[in-house]
Design a protein around this motif. Structure first.
Motif, PDB file in Angstrom:
ATOM      1  N   ASN A  12       1.291   8.590  14.990  1.00  0.00           N
ATOM      2  CA  ASN A  12       1.563   6.979  14.946  1.00  0.00           C
ATOM      3  C   ASN A  12       0.300   6.463  14.170  1.00  0.00           C
ATOM      4  OD1 ASN A  12       2.024   4.431  14.818  1.00  0.00           O
ATOM      5  ND2 ASN A  12       2.881   4.359  17.124  1.00  0.00           N
ATOM      6  N   PRO A  13       0.109   6.961  12.912  1.00  0.00           N
ATOM      7  CA  PRO A  13      -0.971   6.134  12.124  1.00  0.00           C
ATOM      8  C   PRO A  13      -1.044   4.665  11.852  1.00  0.00           C
ATOM      9  CG  PRO A  13       0.194   7.603  10.743  1.00  0.00           C
ATOM     10  CD  PRO A  13       0.541   7.764  11.913  1.00  0.00           C
ATOM     11  N   TYR A  14       0.293   4.406  11.799  1.00  0.00           N
ATOM     12  CA  TYR A  14       0.215   2.755  11.766  1.00  0.00           C
ATOM     13  C   TYR A  14      -0.470   2.198  13.176  1.00  0.00           C
ATOM     14  CZ  TYR A  14       2.284  -1.883  10.975  1.00  0.00           C
ATOM     15  OH  TYR A  14       2.479  -3.064  10.516  1.00  0.00           O
ATOM     16  N   PRO A  61      -0.737   4.450   6.138  1.00  0.00           N
ATOM     17  CA  PRO A  61      -0.119   3.823   7.188  1.00  0.00           C
ATOM     18  C   PRO A  61      -1.237   3.380   8.088  1.00  0.00           C
ATOM     19  CG  PRO A  61       0.466   5.885   7.484  1.00  0.00           C
ATOM     20  CD  PRO A  61      -0.313   5.945   6.168  1.00  0.00           C
ATOM     21  N   VAL A  62      -2.376   3.791   8.212  1.00  0.00           N
ATOM     22  CA  VAL A  62      -3.485   3.218   9.310  1.00  0.00           C
ATOM     23  C   VAL A  62      -3.883   2.021   8.457  1.00  0.00           C
ATOM     24  CG1 VAL A  62      -6.007   3.515   9.984  1.00  0.00           C
ATOM     25  CG2 VAL A  62      -4.229   5.616   9.966  1.00  0.00           C
ATOM     26  N   GLN A  63      -4.100   2.127   7.219  1.00  0.00           N
ATOM     27  CA  GLN A  63      -4.461   0.744   6.542  1.00  0.00           C
ATOM     28  C   GLN A  63      -3.562  -0.324   6.565  1.00  0.00           C
ATOM     29  OE1 GLN A  63      -6.130   1.868   2.527  1.00  0.00           O
ATOM     30  NE2 GLN A  63      -6.139  -0.489   1.897  1.00  0.00           N
ATOM     31  N   ARG A  64      -2.423   0.233   6.288  1.00  0.00           N
ATOM     32  CA  ARG A  64      -1.279  -0.966   6.268  1.00  0.00           C
ATOM     33  C   ARG A  64      -1.297  -1.547   7.597  1.00  0.00           C
ATOM     34  NH1 ARG A  64       3.867  -1.614   4.108  1.00  0.00           N
ATOM     35  NH2 ARG A  64       2.849  -0.905   2.182  1.00  0.00           N
ATOM     36  N   GLY A  65      -1.270  -0.741   8.871  1.00  0.00           N
ATOM     37  CA  GLY A  65      -1.215  -1.279   9.927  1.00  0.00           C
ATOM     38  C   GLY A  65      -2.259  -2.307  10.158  1.00  0.00           C
ATOM     39  N   PHE A  66      -3.657  -2.173   9.729  1.00  0.00           N
ATOM     40  CA  PHE A  66      -4.814  -2.820   9.890  1.00  0.00           C
ATOM     41  C   PHE A  66      -4.571  -4.257   9.176  1.00  0.00           C
ATOM     42  CE2 PHE A  66      -8.974  -3.490   7.604  1.00  0.00           C
ATOM     43  CZ  PHE A  66      -9.659  -4.156   8.696  1.00  0.00           C
ATOM     44  N   GLU A  67      -4.270  -3.795   7.971  1.00  0.00           N
ATOM     45  CA  GLU A  67      -3.877  -5.087   7.111  1.00  0.00           C
ATOM     46  C   GLU A  67      -2.921  -5.690   7.424  1.00  0.00           C
ATOM     47  OE1 GLU A  67      -3.687  -3.577   3.034  1.00  0.00           O
ATOM     48  OE2 GLU A  67      -6.115  -3.430   2.952  1.00  0.00           O
ATOM     49  N   ASP A  68      -1.848  -5.603   7.956  1.00  0.00           N
ATOM     50  CA  ASP A  68      -0.834  -6.265   8.614  1.00  0.00           C
ATOM     51  C   ASP A  68      -1.180  -7.107   9.681  1.00  0.00           C
ATOM     52  OD1 ASP A  68       1.007  -5.135   6.546  1.00  0.00           O
ATOM     53  OD2 ASP A  68       2.260  -3.937   8.052  1.00  0.00           O
ATOM     54  N   PHE A  69      -1.939  -6.610  10.387  1.00  0.00           N
ATOM     55  CA  PHE A  69      -2.573  -7.360  11.845  1.00  0.00           C
ATOM     56  C   PHE A  69      -3.558  -8.470  11.296  1.00  0.00           C
ATOM     57  CE2 PHE A  69      -5.193  -8.501  15.385  1.00  0.00           C
ATOM     58  CZ  PHE A  69      -3.899  -8.554  16.251  1.00  0.00           C
ATOM     59  N   LEU A 122       0.998  -1.358  -0.019  1.00  0.00           N
ATOM     60  CA  LEU A 122      -0.127  -0.035  -0.005  1.00  0.00           C
ATOM     61  C   LEU A 122       0.855   1.297   0.055  1.00  0.00           C
ATOM     62  CD1 LEU A 122      -2.858   1.250   0.512  1.00  0.00           C
ATOM     63  CD2 LEU A 122      -2.313   1.107   2.866  1.00  0.00           C
ATOM     64  N   SER A 123       0.584   2.205  -0.751  1.00  0.00           N
ATOM     65  CA  SER A 123       1.198   3.602  -0.778  1.00  0.00           C
ATOM     66  C   SER A 123       0.045   4.478  -0.503  1.00  0.00           C
ATOM     67  CB  SER A 123       1.897   3.698  -1.974  1.00  0.00           C
ATOM     68  OG  SER A 123       0.951   3.926  -3.271  1.00  0.00           O
ATOM     69  N   ARG A 124       0.675   5.877   0.037  1.00  0.00           N
ATOM     70  CA  ARG A 124      -0.151   6.734   0.184  1.00  0.00           C
ATOM     71  C   ARG A 124      -0.765   7.526  -1.313  1.00  0.00           C
ATOM     72  NH1 ARG A 124       3.415   8.537   4.688  1.00  0.00           N
ATOM     73  NH2 ARG A 124       2.071   9.070   6.493  1.00  0.00           N
ATOM     74  N   ARG A 125       0.174   7.301  -2.247  1.00  0.00           N
ATOM     75  CA  ARG A 125      -0.444   7.515  -3.613  1.00  0.00           C
ATOM     76  C   ARG A 125      -1.617   6.656  -4.246  1.00  0.00           C
ATOM     77  NH1 ARG A 125       4.239   8.277  -8.010  1.00  0.00           N
ATOM     78  NH2 ARG A 125       4.633  10.158  -6.537  1.00  0.00           N
ATOM     79  N   GLY A 126      -1.234   5.566  -3.836  1.00  0.00           N
ATOM     80  CA  GLY A 126      -2.479   4.516  -4.304  1.00  0.00           C
ATOM     81  C   GLY A 126      -3.722   4.856  -3.667  1.00  0.00           C
ATOM     82  N   LEU A 127      -3.419   4.952  -2.046  1.00  0.00           N
ATOM     83  CA  LEU A 127      -4.609   5.294  -1.174  1.00  0.00           C
ATOM     84  C   LEU A 127      -5.350   6.599  -1.905  1.00  0.00           C
ATOM     85  CD1 LEU A 127      -6.268   4.688   1.236  1.00  0.00           C
ATOM     86  CD2 LEU A 127      -4.820   6.093   2.373  1.00  0.00           C
ATOM     87  N   LEU A 128      -4.453   7.743  -2.461  1.00  0.00           N
ATOM     88  CA  LEU A 128      -5.530   8.983  -2.758  1.00  0.00           C
ATOM     89  C   LEU A 128      -6.212   8.755  -3.892  1.00  0.00           C
ATOM     90  CD1 LEU A 128      -5.642  11.923  -2.357  1.00  0.00           C
ATOM     91  CD2 LEU A 128      -3.683  12.308  -3.706  1.00  0.00           C
ATOM     92  N   VAL A 170      12.912   9.864  10.537  1.00  0.00           N
ATOM     93  CA  VAL A 170      11.400   9.581  10.282  1.00  0.00           C
ATOM     94  C   VAL A 170      11.148   9.493   8.810  1.00  0.00           C
ATOM     95  CG1 VAL A 170       9.408  10.867  10.219  1.00  0.00           C
ATOM     96  CG2 VAL A 170      10.881  10.990  12.320  1.00  0.00           C
ATOM     97  N   ALA A 171      11.682  10.217   7.800  1.00  0.00           N
ATOM     98  CA  ALA A 171      11.539  10.144   6.305  1.00  0.00           C
ATOM     99  C   ALA A 171      11.784   8.719   5.892  1.00  0.00           C
ATOM    100  CB  ALA A 171      12.406  11.271   5.652  1.00  0.00           C
ATOM    101  N   ALA A 172      12.885   8.121   6.476  1.00  0.00           N
ATOM    102  CA  ALA A 172      13.341   6.618   6.252  1.00  0.00           C
ATOM    103  C   ALA A 172      12.152   5.723   6.582  1.00  0.00           C
ATOM    104  CB  ALA A 172      14.494   6.230   6.446  1.00  0.00           C
ATOM    105  N   ARG A 173      11.498   5.899   7.819  1.00  0.00           N
ATOM    106  CA  ARG A 173      10.607   5.267   8.324  1.00  0.00           C
ATOM    107  C   ARG A 173       9.332   5.144   7.557  1.00  0.00           C
ATOM    108  NH1 ARG A 173       8.779   7.386  13.764  1.00  0.00           N
ATOM    109  NH2 ARG A 173       7.321   8.743  12.167  1.00  0.00           N
ATOM    110  N   GLU A 174       8.934   6.789   7.243  1.00  0.00           N
ATOM    111  CA  GLU A 174       7.500   6.622   6.442  1.00  0.00           C
ATOM    112  C   GLU A 174       7.808   6.432   4.996  1.00  0.00           C
ATOM    113  OE1 GLU A 174       4.673   7.970   8.057  1.00  0.00           O
ATOM    114  OE2 GLU A 174       5.913   7.534   9.854  1.00  0.00           O
ATOM    115  N   ALA A 175       8.919   6.161   4.162  1.00  0.00           N
ATOM    116  CA  ALA A 175       9.029   5.960   2.816  1.00  0.00           C
ATOM    117  C   ALA A 175       8.395   4.572   2.549  1.00  0.00           C
ATOM    118  CB  ALA A 175      10.377   5.840   2.712  1.00  0.00           C
TER     119      ALA A 175
END
Length: 347
Positions: A299-301, A67-75, A7-13, A339-344
Motif C-alpha cells: 500500500n504505497p499510496y 503512488p507514495v508521491q500521489r498519496g502525499f500530494e493528494d493529502f 503523476l505516473s510511475r514513468r514520469g517519476l522514473l 489490482v491491475a485496474a487499481r494500479e493503472a
C-alpha cells in the motif's frame, strides 16, 4: 501554481534529483500549491494548515514511489500545503543525506523521510526535531527509530517476509510437485534494513511451511541488482550452478520481474515458483502472463497519504504520531485484474 498533470510511475522514473536547497523546486522535485478547486467551498485548504511547507525525501526515486508521491500530494492538496517530493534517481545514501539537509535548510514546517539504515539519516532527523520541524518516517524506518521520537508508516518487513515465505513454499510445491529443493532469496541491496528483514521473514515463513506440511525446502541468498542485465546474469549463473535443485525464487523486492524475464528467455516458465514484492507494471504483467506466481503489495499510496495525515495531526491539534502498518497484500492470478485496474492510475 497551476495544477500539474497526474503523476505516473514513468514520469517519476524520468525525473532527476539535485542536492542543494536553492534548486529543490527543479527537475527532481514536485512542488504543489493549493489549487483554486481545493480552496473553494470551505474545504480544509482554507483551514489553519493552509500554506504549510512539507517536503518528502526518499532514498531512491524509482517507479515504486509514484503512488507514495500521489498519496502525499493528494493529502497536501486537501490541506492547502505547499509540497515537494524529492530523492536521488537511484539508491544513494550520501545523496539522500544531502537532499534531507537541503530540505531542512528550506525551513519547512514538516518533513517525511525514509530511513534505510540505523545511522545514516539520524543527524538530519535530530536536526529537524530539535529545531521544531515535525518528522514522520515512511516506507522504511529501520531498527531503533522509536528512540528518535518519530512516527512511521510502512510495512512490517519480517511479517511480510513470513507471508512471502509461506506463499513461495506453497507455490513451489504446487509448481514442481516436489517436497524439497532450494528456494533462492534475492536481495538487490544488501544492508538495506527492509530487504534484510524481508529475507529473515521469508526464511521464517518457509520454515513454518515445512513444519506444517512435511516439506524440507531450504534457502540460499542471491545478491542481484536493480540493473536488469546484471540481475539476469546473476540469476542465470545461480541456476546453472544449482544443478536442478531450485524450486522457487523469492525476491525481497521487485527483482522477481528479472526472474520472469530470464525464465521466458530460457523457456523455463513453470519449472519453479516465482514471487517477490511490490506492484510495479512489469510485476503485474508477469502475474498476468503466469511467469510470476505472486507479489506482495505494501500500500504505497498509504505511505504517502497516511504519513501526511500523521504529520497533519502533529501540526494541529498536536497528537504525537505512532506506527501504522501498511500490510502485505498477496496479489496473484485470483485478484490480478482488480489490482491491475487499481494500479493503472500510477502507470
Amino acid at each position: 501554481m497551476a495544477a500539474k498533470s497526474p503523476l505516473s510511475r514513468r514520469g517519476l522514473l524520468l525525473s532527476g534529483s539535485l542536492a542543494t536547497a536553492g534548486v529543490l523546486a527543479a527537475a527532481c522535485t514536485s512542488e504543489k500549491e493549493p489549487s483554486a478547486e481545493a480552496s473553494s467551498g470551505g474545504r480544509a485548504a482554507d483551514g489553519p494548515q493552509k500554506d504549510k511547507k512539507v517536503i518528502f525525501v526518499v532514498h531512491d526515486k524509482n517507479p515504486f514511489f509514484a503512488p507514495v508521491q500521489r498519496g502525499f500530494e493528494d493529502f497536501g492538496l486537501i490541506m492547502g500545503w505547499k509540497t515537494q517530493f524529492i530523492g536521488p534517481p537511484a539508491q544513494d545514501t550520501q545523496k539522500t543525506v544531502e537532499l534531507q539537509a537541503s530540505a531542512l535548510s528550506a525551513k519547512p514546517d514538516g518533513v517525511i523521510f525514509t530511513r534505510i539504515d540505523e545511522t545514516s539519516f539520524d543527524a538530519n532527523i535530530k536536526r529537524a526535531t530539535s529545531s521544531g520541524v515535525k518528522v514522520i518516517l515512511s516506507n522504511v524506518a529501520s531498527d531503533g527509530y522509536e528512540k528518535l521520537g518519530v512516527g512511521f508508516v510502512g510495512q512490517n518487513f519480517v511479517n511480510a517476509g513470513d507471508a512471502c515465505g509461506r506463499e513461495i513454499a506453497r507455490c513451489a510445491k504446487e509448481r514442481t510437485g516436489k517436497s524439497d529443493g532450494v528456494i533462492v532469496c534475492g536481495n538487490f541491496a544488501p544492508g538495506s534494513t527492509a530487504l534484510e528483514q524481508r529475507i529473515q521473514g521469508i526464511k521464517q515463513g518457509i520454515g513454518a511451511y515445512n513444519k506444517e506440511n512435511g516439506t524440507s525446502f531450504t534457502t540460499e541468498v542471491l545478491v542481484t541488482s536493480t540493473d536488469e542485465s546484471k540481475a539476469v546474469a546473476a540469476i542465470d549463473a545461480k541456476y546453472a550452478s544449482a544443478k536442478g535443485r531450485i524450486v522457487g525464487w523469492a525476491m525481497a523486492a521487485f527483482d522477481h520481474q528479472y526472474v520472469a524475464t530470464w525464465a521466458k528467455g530460457k523457456n523455463l516458465v513453470g519449472k519453479f515458483a516465482v514471487g517477490g514484492f511490490d506492484l510495479i507494471q512489469p510485476v503485474l504483467d508477469g502475474i498476468k502472463d503466469k511467469s510470476i506466481d505472486f507479489s506482495l503489495g505494501q500500500n504505497p499510496y498509504a505511505q504517502g497519504w497516511i504519513a501526511a495525515a500523521l504529520l497533519a495531526e502533529e501540526f494541529d491539534p498536536g497528537y504525537p504520531a505512532r506506527t501504522y502498518d501498511t500490510g502485505a497484500e498477496v496479489v496473484n492470478a485470483a485478484n490480478i485484474d482488480a489490482v491491475a485496474a487499481r494500479e493503472a492510475r500510477f502507470a
